[in-house]
Design a protein around this motif. Structure first.
Motif, short mmCIF file in Angstrom:
data_model
loop_
_atom_site.label_atom_id
_atom_site.label_comp_id
_atom_site.label_asym_id
_atom_site.label_seq_id
_atom_site.Cartn_x
_atom_site.Cartn_y
_atom_site.Cartn_z
N TRP A 77 -34.21 -0.24 9.30
CA TRP A 77 -33.09 -1.14 9.01
C TRP A 77 -33.25 -2.41 9.82
CZ3 TRP A 77 -27.50 -1.09 11.14
CH2 TRP A 77 -26.72 -2.00 10.42
N ASN A 78 -33.43 -3.50 9.07
CA ASN A 78 -33.51 -4.80 9.71
C ASN A 78 -32.34 -5.65 9.20
OD1 ASN A 78 -34.13 -7.20 10.85
ND2 ASN A 78 -36.02 -7.56 9.69
N PRO A 79 -31.26 -5.72 9.96
CA PRO A 79 -30.10 -6.47 9.47
C PRO A 79 -30.45 -7.94 9.18
CG PRO A 79 -29.51 -5.14 11.39
CD PRO A 79 -31.01 -5.07 11.26
N GLY A 80 -31.51 -8.46 9.81
CA GLY A 80 -31.97 -9.82 9.49
C GLY A 80 -31.05 -10.91 10.00
N SER A 131 -35.33 4.71 17.17
CA SER A 131 -34.90 3.82 18.27
C SER A 131 -34.31 2.54 17.68
CB SER A 131 -36.07 3.42 19.18
OG SER A 131 -36.45 4.49 20.00
N ALA A 132 -33.47 1.89 18.46
CA ALA A 132 -33.00 0.54 18.10
C ALA A 132 -33.42 -0.40 19.22
CB ALA A 132 -31.48 0.53 17.94
N ALA A 133 -33.93 -1.56 18.82
CA ALA A 133 -34.37 -2.56 19.81
C ALA A 133 -34.46 -3.91 19.12
CB ALA A 133 -35.73 -2.17 20.39
N THR A 134 -34.63 -4.94 19.92
CA THR A 134 -34.71 -6.29 19.35
C THR A 134 -36.15 -6.70 19.05
OG1 THR A 134 -34.58 -7.05 21.64
CG2 THR A 134 -32.56 -7.15 20.34
N PHE A 135 -37.09 -5.86 19.44
CA PHE A 135 -38.50 -6.12 19.12
C PHE A 135 -39.19 -4.77 19.01
CE2 PHE A 135 -42.88 -6.33 20.67
CZ PHE A 135 -43.42 -7.32 19.86
N PHE A 136 -40.07 -4.66 18.02
CA PHE A 136 -41.00 -3.52 17.97
C PHE A 136 -42.40 -4.10 17.81
CE2 PHE A 136 -37.03 -1.46 16.59
CZ PHE A 136 -37.03 -0.37 17.43
N SER A 137 -43.38 -3.46 18.38
CA SER A 137 -44.73 -4.05 18.39
C SER A 137 -45.38 -4.00 17.01
CB SER A 137 -45.61 -3.37 19.44
OG SER A 137 -45.64 -2.00 19.21
N THR A 138 -44.71 -3.35 16.03
CA THR A 138 -45.22 -3.34 14.65
C THR A 138 -44.71 -4.53 13.83
OG1 THR A 138 -43.41 -1.80 14.29
CG2 THR A 138 -45.61 -0.86 14.40
N TRP A 159 -32.22 -10.40 18.01
CA TRP A 159 -32.41 -9.87 16.66
C TRP A 159 -32.52 -8.34 16.66
CZ3 TRP A 159 -32.86 -13.38 12.57
CH2 TRP A 159 -32.99 -14.72 12.92
N PRO A 160 -31.42 -7.62 16.42
CA PRO A 160 -31.49 -6.15 16.45
C PRO A 160 -32.24 -5.56 15.25
CG PRO A 160 -29.21 -6.95 16.50
CD PRO A 160 -30.08 -8.11 16.17
N ARG A 161 -32.88 -4.42 15.49
CA ARG A 161 -33.55 -3.66 14.42
C ARG A 161 -33.48 -2.17 14.76
NH1 ARG A 161 -36.81 -8.62 15.71
NH2 ARG A 161 -37.19 -9.60 13.71
N VAL A 162 -33.56 -1.35 13.71
CA VAL A 162 -33.63 0.11 13.91
C VAL A 162 -34.96 0.57 13.32
CG1 VAL A 162 -32.55 2.34 13.39
CG2 VAL A 162 -31.11 0.31 13.74
N ALA A 163 -35.67 1.46 14.03
CA ALA A 163 -36.99 1.91 13.55
C ALA A 163 -37.14 3.41 13.75
CB ALA A 163 -38.10 1.17 14.28
#
Ligand code: ACM
Length: 394
Positions: A361-364, A258-265, A345-349
């Motif tokens: 992938w955390n583009p940071g 998934s891609a999202a701007t927040f993950f609970s981890t 802040w996008p992230r892929v998990a």
């Protein structure tokens, strides 16, 4: 005995509308959005409220239904007299509610990722638009999983529009969309068995899913039961969240993306503070999706704007909110005065064996919202500069 004097908020409360679905097809995720909203309100009230006045939510159940949501928005703004409304998950619901908000000159705070191509002077959008989640997911999939995609979504505007833009990304990279399918929000076994047949026929490199709500877990289970493997053909999604994974049979989620701007981890101090307060209140295993994190931080943004404005007049709140930066659980956020969307802040998990999202992938970078996808290139996300110490890592 506690000899601290009890905090009394003597003056009139700030009454705000809260409109999420606790019943219907998307109740699962919207309950988390409601919880996060109430958590933020309680935290602010416990710290003295806004200018010494308590925030008091007027809460209704939108029942995952656009017509019902529109009627409730009218009730809130018309009869109950609230000016600020926080809520909505599905884009079909937002599209039904916004004309009411517009006509009463209220202000809607919308905390859900969505398809973009919208602007309202009477709305603040705190969820991701497509350049803040779909761009990153497309780039990751094209680099790691191949170029042949099958699109599957729920039958309404968000999946249609998201797929339109995703197709552009795929074609731009010389990839191909081999099939595009839609199923009802309340899809049953027959719908899913049709989907499984199409997946088997096309055998894509990855499946892009915009299924929302109650059909999500059964879809992943049907995929597992069909013997498909996420290592060769993952399901990649913007909509599958912690709330959906919690509904899946054990072992079914592992390997999907998934891609999202927040993950609970996320392990940053702000993220940990939020997830531990949430779980203390709503249960140690309570799933916390990104749409709940946006529901949480948008209350803080609004409270800070209320404080600066000294009034809940939407025009004054709007003017002030553009001046605020807030350290949200995902990282520092702010609303873009150009388009009323939020820098995020996008992230892929990828889901691990325990059903937890692990960042791959955390583009940071904090990404400027581009709701009309003016920048169509997968390599241009209009990254915003923020102080390195504030950037949220994992
Ligand atoms: C959505 O309908 N914006 C998930």
């Amino acid at each position: 005995m506690n000899d601290q004097p009890e905090l009394t908020l003597a003056t009139e409360p700030w009454r705000i509308g809260v409109l999420f679905s606790t019943t219907g097809a998307t109740a699962n995720i919207e309950r988390a959005q409601l919880n996060a909203t109430l958590l933020a309100i309680d935290e602010i009230n416990a710290a003295g409220g806004v200018l010494g006045r308590e925030i008091r939510p007027v809460v209704y159940d939108a029942a995952s239904d656009p017509k019902q949501s529109r009627a409730l928005a009218e009730q809130m703004i018309g009869a109950d007299g609230v000016k600020l409304v926080f809520g909505c998950y599905m884009s079909s619901v937002r599209k039904a509610v916004l004309p009411v908000i517009d006509s009463f000159r209220g202000l809607l705070f919308y905390p859900t990722f969505y398809e973009g191509f919208e602007y309202s002077a009477q709305a603040i959008y705190t969820g991701a638009t497509l350049n803040q989640n779909a761009f990153q997911l497309a780039k990751y999939l094209l680099a790691r999983h191949g170029q042949r995609f099958l699109f599957i979504g729920s039958n309404y505007i968000y999946p249609y529009e998201t797929n339109r833009i995703m197709s552009d990304f795929v074609v731009q990279s010389r990839g191909k969309v081999v099939e595009e399918l839609y199923i009802p929000l309340t899809a049953g076994a027959d719908d899913l068995s049709h989907v499984v047949k199409r997946i088997r026929k096309f055998s894509p490199d990855a499946i892009f899913s915009t299924i929302v709500g109650q059909a999500t877990a059964p879809f992943y289970e049907a995929y597992a039961d069909a013997g498909f493997s996420p290592s060769t053909m993952p399901i990649a999604s913007l909509t599958t969240s912690e709330a959906d994974v919690a509904e899946m049979r054990e072992g079914v989620a592992e390997g999907h993306i998934s891609a999202a701007t927040f993950f609970s981890t996320l392990g940053t101090p702000a993220a940990r503070k939020f997830t531990s307060s949430y779980r203390l209140r709503f249960g140690a295993d309570a799933p916390i999706p990104s749409a709940a994190e946006a529901a949480y931080f948008q209350i803080y943004l609004a409270a800070a704007a209320l404080e600066r404005a000294g009034s809940d007049d939407p025009r004054r709140v709007l003017a002030e909110i553009m001046e605020i930066e807030f350290d949200a659980p995902q990282g520092r956020v702010r609303v873009d005065a150009d388009n009323h969307h939020t820098y995020l802040w996008p992230r892929v998990a990828r889901l691990d064996a325990k059903g937890a999202f692990q960042i791959v992938w955390n583009p940071g970078v904090r990404v400027k919202p581009d709701p009309y996808c003016v920048s169509q290139s997968l390599d241009d996300w209009s990254a915003d500069f923020v102080e390195p110490s504030l950037s949220s890592g994992r």
